[in-house]
Design a protein around this motif. Structure first.
Motif, mmCIF file in Angstrom:
data_model
loop_
_atom_site.group_PDB
_atom_site.id
_atom_site.type_symbol
_atom_site.label_atom_id
_atom_site.label_comp_id
_atom_site.label_asym_id
_atom_site.label_seq_id
_atom_site.Cartn_x
_atom_site.Cartn_y
_atom_site.Cartn_z
ATOM 1 N N GLN A 158 56.315 16.100 10.428
ATOM 2 C CA GLN A 158 57.545 16.959 10.671
ATOM 3 C C GLN A 158 58.493 16.926 9.335
ATOM 4 O O GLN A 158 59.660 16.862 9.483
ATOM 5 N N ASP A 163 64.515 9.760 22.970
ATOM 6 C CA ASP A 163 63.520 10.702 21.917
ATOM 7 C C ASP A 163 64.611 11.554 20.789
ATOM 8 O O ASP A 163 65.284 12.394 21.220
ATOM 9 N N SER A 176 63.473 13.146 18.340
ATOM 10 C CA SER A 176 62.916 14.434 17.700
ATOM 11 C C SER A 176 63.183 14.758 16.267
ATOM 12 O O SER A 176 63.695 15.858 16.149
ATOM 13 N N GLY A 215 66.410 20.549 21.826
ATOM 14 C CA GLY A 215 65.271 20.302 20.988
ATOM 15 C C GLY A 215 65.458 20.514 19.583
ATOM 16 O O GLY A 215 66.631 20.874 19.237
#
Length: 608
Positions: free
Chosen positions: A282, A308, A310, A352
């Motif tokens: 990432q 999470d 992300s 997200g």
């Protein structure tokens, strides 16, 4: 909004926002090309080994005899901020103001928030809840967790608050050791998710190793941007030449593991703490980078429990972030490009991680986020080009219009030649219109017609003494400016609030103004401090020092002083103002004060 190079506000903010410059890069993934030109092309790593090799090589090139000295990407930045919206279906019966921000629907953290029923703030590491009806403190929660923390910021979403606590920086002789280092579990911010129903309680927390930059919230999703430096143990120097020390330090870099660069964080939920880091798949990088810093963004669902984050990251530096309802723009001045700004756009309207969409560049340097604005699918950017401290007369400003073509932001229009020999001090875009204030000795206020993106043009100009550092649309063709009065030689004389009539784009006029000699307003460096209530024209401008808050009425044709609000002498300066129903609340470092919004009579003082 003023230039932070003048006000000295929030120097770190400029750096880490580039952590949002993200391109998905899994093992074996294809490279993501932003646009032709290596300076702003983002490249995905093929695997973690390539990532490590690239970081080692880039970092080693900047090592000296004393390690990694200085931070080439720390640059000043200006800002402004957003209101905390309610969950769908939640109602509040009391009209109230919100944090003064650039765009509606894109929340940003601030020192205090209200939903009309309650005021929530953070002081000395404690979250404090005040009931606006009874004007009493109804909740308090210690968030320090054993660390030394300065005042924090927060965002509200329904009955949840996300608090960002910054490590305290004080002198050891005062009893608190200088940070970074005192933050438990890391050297960076502590994020605390709090449930406000009943007695406030901690839902979960996150400790980040790095420097907090800023945050944004759209709906329940908050994005936290941090900046981190490589954690490399350089050998202790015992004599020898600088060349020998440099060689030893480069060997340390070339043997450092990947974990030395990957940003770290830990999450505590239900009494259990889990350590984590940004995955190597990432992380992305521009074609040219130094490896001296990595910026990352972590996503937090305020309706959840931080399960999470992300995280995504990029090896780069950045300058300014601007958020619209669907997009996020990040600017950066690349190394070796002294008078150019690169711009990256991300689709960030949903939950997200943000998704990279397009990029481009413009000449010059913008003056914070208010110099960027998205309208009808295009991006408008105001910048100043040329000029130095010793030779300011060569500078000038311009407004550029960029249109998105695939993954490129291409310039389609320009209105240049603004304020020759001056620099930008304030920019405000309002729909198809733009307003630009520059300053050196006088303050030209330019009005721009931006309806045709291919042909943006200046329609009017007004010159007055002094400058506006922040411009606020007030409806009906009116514009409020907050800045400084100045004499003919450009010497500032005191805080000035002006009311402009811009209803005729060809003939802008200054209708009225109020000056407070030998003073300054915190609004000049931080527009979040500004309060304007359209229904009545109530305008509150917190002042520096012991001047309290200036309360004005901005009407259709004049701005006039109504009075002032001053907290107790030991409370410190007014930092923020809120209007809840008929009560004007002001926040200082030591407490909240309530005043009647009409008479300005003091009705309550709630010390922290």
């Amino acid at each position: 909004m003023g230039s932070d190079s003048r006000s000295g506000a929030r120097p770190i903010l400029a750096v880490a926002v580039a952590g949002l410059i993200i391109a998905g890069c899994g093992a074996g993934g294809a490279a993501t090309h932003v646009r032709p030109g290596s300076s702003i092309r983002l490249v995905a790593y093929d695997d973690c080994g390539e990532l490590l090799g690239g970081l080692r090589k880039a970092t080693a090139a900047h090592v000296g005899p004393y390690g990694l000295g200085g931070d080439p990407v720390m640059r000043p930045l200006a800002g402004g901020r957003v209101p905390g919206d309610m969950k769908a279906g939640q109602q509040t019966a009391t009209p109230h103001s919100d944090t003064n921000v650039q765009e509606p629907g894109v929340d940003e953290p601030d020192q205090v928030k209200t939903d009309g029923r309650r005021i929530v703030t953070v002081a000395r590491g404690r979250l404090i809840v005040v009931d606006t009806a009874s004007r009493r403190r109804t909740g308090s929660l210690d968030l320090r967790a054993g660390g030394a923390w300065s005042a924090g910021e927060l965002m509200l979403y329904g009955d949840r608050a996300l608090v960002v606590l910054h490590p305290a920086i004080t002198f050891a002789r005062e009893g608190i050791v200088d940070v970074p280092g005192t933050a438990p579990g890391g050297s960076g911010p502590r994020l605390v998710l709090v449930d406000l129903r009943g007695t406030p309680r901690v839902v979960s927390s996150m400790q980040v190793d790095g420097s907090y930059v800023d945050a944004r919230r759209t709906g329940p999703t908050a994005r936290i941007v941090v900046r981190s430096a490589p954690r490399i143990a350089f050998p202790q120097r015992h004599g020898g030449t600088d060349a020998e020390a440099t060689a030893a330090n480069r060997r340390a870099v070339r043997s450092a593991p990947l974990d030395a660069w990957l940003p770290r964080y830990s999450v505590t939920r239900g009494g259990r703490t889990t350590a984590d880091k940004v995955p190597c798949d990432q992380v992305s990088h521009p074609a040219s980078y130094t490896g001296l810093s990595m910026v990352s963004v972590l996503s937090v669902d305020l309706s959840g429990d931080m399960a999470d984050a992300s995280p995504v990251a990029v090896v780069a530096g950045g300058e300014t972030v601007y958020g619209s309802s669907t997009g996020l723009y990040v600017t950066d001045r690349p190394s070796g490009a002294a008078d150019r700004t690169d711009i990256y756009r991300f689709d960030a309207g949903s939950s997200g991680p943000p998704r990279f969409a397009a990029s481009g560049s413009v000449p010059g340097t913008p003056v914070g986020r208010y110099a960027l604005s998205e309208y009808a699918g295009n991006l408008r950017v105001a910048t100043t080009s040329g000029g130095t401290v010793t030779s300011p007369g060569t500078s000038q400003s311009a407004v550029y219009v960029l249109a998105r073509h695939g993954t490129r932001l291409e310039q389609v229009g320009e209105a240049g030649g603004l304020g020759r020999g001056e620099r930008l001090y304030a920019v405000r875009f309002a729909g198809p219109a733009g307003y630009v204030a520059t300053f050196r000795q006088t303050d030209p206020l330019y009005v721009l017609d931006l309806r045709d993106p291919a042909r943006p043009r200046v329609t009017g100009e007004l010159k007055i003494s002094g400058y506006s550092a922040y411009l606020h649309p007030a409806g009906d063709g009116r514009l409020i400016g907050v800045g400084q009065q100045a004499d003919a030689d450009g010497h500032v004389k005191g805080a000035q609030v002006s009311l402009f009539d811009v209803s005729d784009p060809a003939a802008p006029r200054r209708l009225s103004g109020y000056t407070l000699p030998s003073s300054w307003s915190t609004v000049e460096g931080d527009p979040r401090a500004f309060l304007y209530w359209p229904a009545t024209g109530l305008t509150v401008v917190p002042m520096g020092g012991r001047d309290g808050a200036l309360v004005l009425s901005a009407g259709a044709s004049s701005v006039r002083r109504l009075g002032g609000v001053r907290p107790p002498d030991a409370a410190g300066p007014v930092q923020r103002a809120l209007l809840v129903g008929g009560t004007l609340w002001t926040l200082s470092a030591s407490g909240l004060q309530a005043n009647d919004a009409t008479t300005l009579a003091k009705t309550a003082w709630l010390p922290f």
